[in-house]
Design an enzyme around this catalytic site. Structure first.
Site, PDB file in Angstrom:
ATOM      1  N   LYS A 195     -42.127-106.202  28.277  1.00 59.36           N
ATOM      2  CA  LYS A 195     -40.898-105.554  28.740  1.00 59.36           C
ATOM      3  C   LYS A 195     -40.854-105.391  30.248  1.00 59.36           C
ATOM      4  CE  LYS A 195     -41.145-102.840  24.561  1.00 59.36           C
ATOM      5  NZ  LYS A 195     -41.304-101.478  24.028  1.00 59.36           N
ATOM      6  N   ALA A 209     -36.034-102.217  22.347  1.00 60.05           N
ATOM      7  CA  ALA A 209     -37.320-102.227  23.048  1.00 60.05           C
ATOM      8  C   ALA A 209     -37.461-100.963  23.871  1.00 60.05           C
ATOM      9  CB  ALA A 209     -37.418-103.444  23.959  1.00 60.05           C
ATOM     10  N   THR A 210     -38.497-100.213  23.621  1.00 59.04           N
ATOM     11  CA  THR A 210     -38.837 -99.027  24.410  1.00 59.04           C
ATOM     12  C   THR A 210     -40.346 -99.037  24.519  1.00 59.04           C
ATOM     13  OG1 THR A 210     -39.067 -97.671  22.469  1.00 59.04           O
ATOM     14  CG2 THR A 210     -36.912 -97.699  23.485  1.00 59.04           C
ATOM     15  N   THR A 211     -40.986 -98.403  25.347  1.00 56.83           N
ATOM     16  CA  THR A 211     -40.650 -97.449  26.366  1.00 56.83           C
ATOM     17  C   THR A 211     -41.163 -98.002  27.690  1.00 56.83           C
ATOM     18  OG1 THR A 211     -40.862 -95.633  24.781  1.00 56.83           O
ATOM     19  CG2 THR A 211     -41.214 -95.066  27.115  1.00 56.83           C
TER      20      THR A 211
END
Lengths: 246, 259
Positions: B70, B37-39
């Site tokens: 996130k 998982a980004t950003t």
């Protein structure tokens, strides 16, 4: 040997008398289910009568502070372990009390060589609707009664407790505001602590209001509020009399 | 008191006492393809701290989903942004959520900001065996309220995967798109008008969305923002009064505001 069962019964009866005597004069705790949430109220020294247990659960009670603390801690431990290993939605008052607190209280009460818990407690769980609110009365011997919504009172003696509960249920009917609910709970609290009758001869409203105001001088009115709707999982907040306009 | 007794208010020692550790890291010969998982990033703006993240999770060249949150509200005054392996990061978030609330309820006072910051460092250190294998790596961001100021001041912290903690003065970013975002934030903080630290909420949200749009042009693992498909970011702000979410509707409105 034949007299042993009799001795045990006598010992348990003595303990019941002892616990009731120790609890005599304890400041009652009260709870009321309203349309927007559940109110809990106690009058004490601050952070000593009304407590948050979990996201949708709270406790209020009277008794020995160390015993209330033990029960409170056990409930918090169990609720958070359950929430972490399963899910917060799985934490339920029925399971918390039925499988955790009640058996422990009963065991301590009936084992005559251990100290009994000196507590009388109210536990509440907020639901999605008023009908799903759960109010629970837990006694020092582990006995408990559930109720959906309504009013619940924890006092040191059963008869005044029942009278206060019935009076409050009538007085709170059709009332939804927190301000008037807290006012009525405090009126009932004052009548209980002053041994006033709840039927014929109950003091007038002005006297009851003046009574609780005078009796709470120098003490802390602890008000817990479990909100029915909230953007956060934790529904509990503490309120002051000033915050609710009293 | 027995040395085996759980530490007061410490949820992890309560779990350990009940033989329920949150996770067990075991050495493994080979690592599976991991979801990443980004950003994510955070910066100080005029009203507090804004923390944002795109919503994409990838595994190698596969897009797993474009609906991951996130930026996670840990409690009423703390935010966590996760970059790395969601399996580990979400578990860390759950441990922190339960631990902070457990402490607050059992000890009748909230955990201090330094203790919250260290609690996350402790989890990262406990994840060291997984990190050393190159799997389960998490590089999170954390924001919380410093109550030594009056009114309480929002602060940002970032970590390396081994658990070292650092305070971010202006801004911070983590994850595969962070290089682009840090460059723009650095430029904007030095030469921008307004600077991020001077922006109001609408300006800060619009800026954050544009940062993700640009980052997604250079990094395929960054999901970006697409108003046409109603794909927005996860954005939360931390003010001195606590955490607030910025909804998709608000993001859409702020993005369309004329300067």
């Amino acid at each position: 040997m034949t007299e042993e069962p009799y001795r045990w019964l006598e010992a348990v009866a003595n303990r019941r008398e002892y616990v009731r005597d120790q609890l005599k004069g304890g400041s009652p705790a009260l709870a009321a289910s309203l349309s927007d949430g559940i109110l809990l109220l106690g009058v004490g020294g601050g952070q000593s009568k009304v407590f948050e247990l979990f996201d949708r659960h709270a406790l209020a009670g009277l008794g020995h502070p160390a015993d209330i603390e033990k029960i409170r801690q056990a409930a918090i431990d169990a609720a958070h372990t359950e929430a972490f290993t399963r899910a917060p939605e799985d934490v339920s008052l029925r399971r918390l009390v039925g499988f955790g607190l009640s058996p422990q209280l009963k065991t301590n009460f009936e084992q005559i060589f251990t100290a009994p818990f000196l507590v009388e407690l109210l536990l509440v769980e907020i639901g999605a609707e008023v009908e799903k609110d759960l109010l629970l009365r837990l006694h020092f011997d582990g006995a408990f009664q559930f109720q959906s919504g309504g009013v619940m009172v924890a006092a040191s003696l059963p008869e005044p407790e029942t009278a206060a509960k019935e009076w409050l249920a009538r007085a709170l009917a059709q009332k939804t505001g927190r301000r008037e609910a807290v006012d009525l709970l405090l009126q009932a609290w004052w009548c209980l602590t002053e041994n006033k009758p709840f039927g014929e001869g109950i003091p007038g409203e002005a006297d009851r209001q003046a009574g609780w105001r005078a009796a709470t001088q120098g003490r802390v009115v602890e008000i817990g509020w479990l909100a029915r709707k909230s953007p956060r999982p934790a529904r509990y907040e503490t309120l002051t009399l000033a915050q609710i306009g009293l | 008191m027995s040395s085996e007794a759980p530490m007061a208010g410490d949820f992890l020692s309560l779990l350990a006492g009940r033989k329920l550790p949150p996770w067990r890291a075991e050495p493994s010969a080979s690592a599976p393809v991991q979801t990443q998982a980004t950003t994510v990033f955070a910066f100080h703006f005029g009203e507090g701290v804004l923390m944002a993240g795109d919503r994409r999770a990838t595994a190698g060249n596969v897009i797993v989903t474009d609906r991951v949150d996130k930026v996670i509200e840990i409690d009423a005054t703390s935010l966590l942004a996760i970059a790395g392996v969601p399996a580990t990061a979400f578990e860390m978030a759950r441990v922190l959520q339960t631990s902070f609330e457990y402490y607050r309820r059992s000890q009748l006072q909230p955990l201090s900001l330094p203790a919250k910051v260290r609690a996350l460092a402790r989890l990262l250190r406990e994840n060291l065996p997984m990190t050393m294998q190159g799997i389960g790596v998490v590089a999170p961001l954390f924001a919380g309220l410093d109550h030594s100021f009056s009114p309480p001041k929002p602060q940002i912290y970032f970590y390396d995967p081994l658990g070292a903690q650092f305070q971010a003065v202006d801004y911070v970013a983590s994850g595969s798109g962070s290089g682009t975002i840090r460059s723009i934030l650095s430029f904007q903080e030095q030469y921008g008008n307004p600077r991020p630290s001077q922006m109001n909420l609408a300006q800060a949200v619009k800026f954050a969305l544009r940062l993700l749009m640009v980052a997604s042009e250079f990094d395929s693992a960054t999901g970006g923002v697409n108003p046409a498909t109603e794909t927005y970011a996860t954005i939360r702000v931390l003010r001195s009064t606590g955490v607030e979410a910025v909804t998709d509707e608000q993001q859409s409105k702020f993005l369309n505001l004329k300067p």
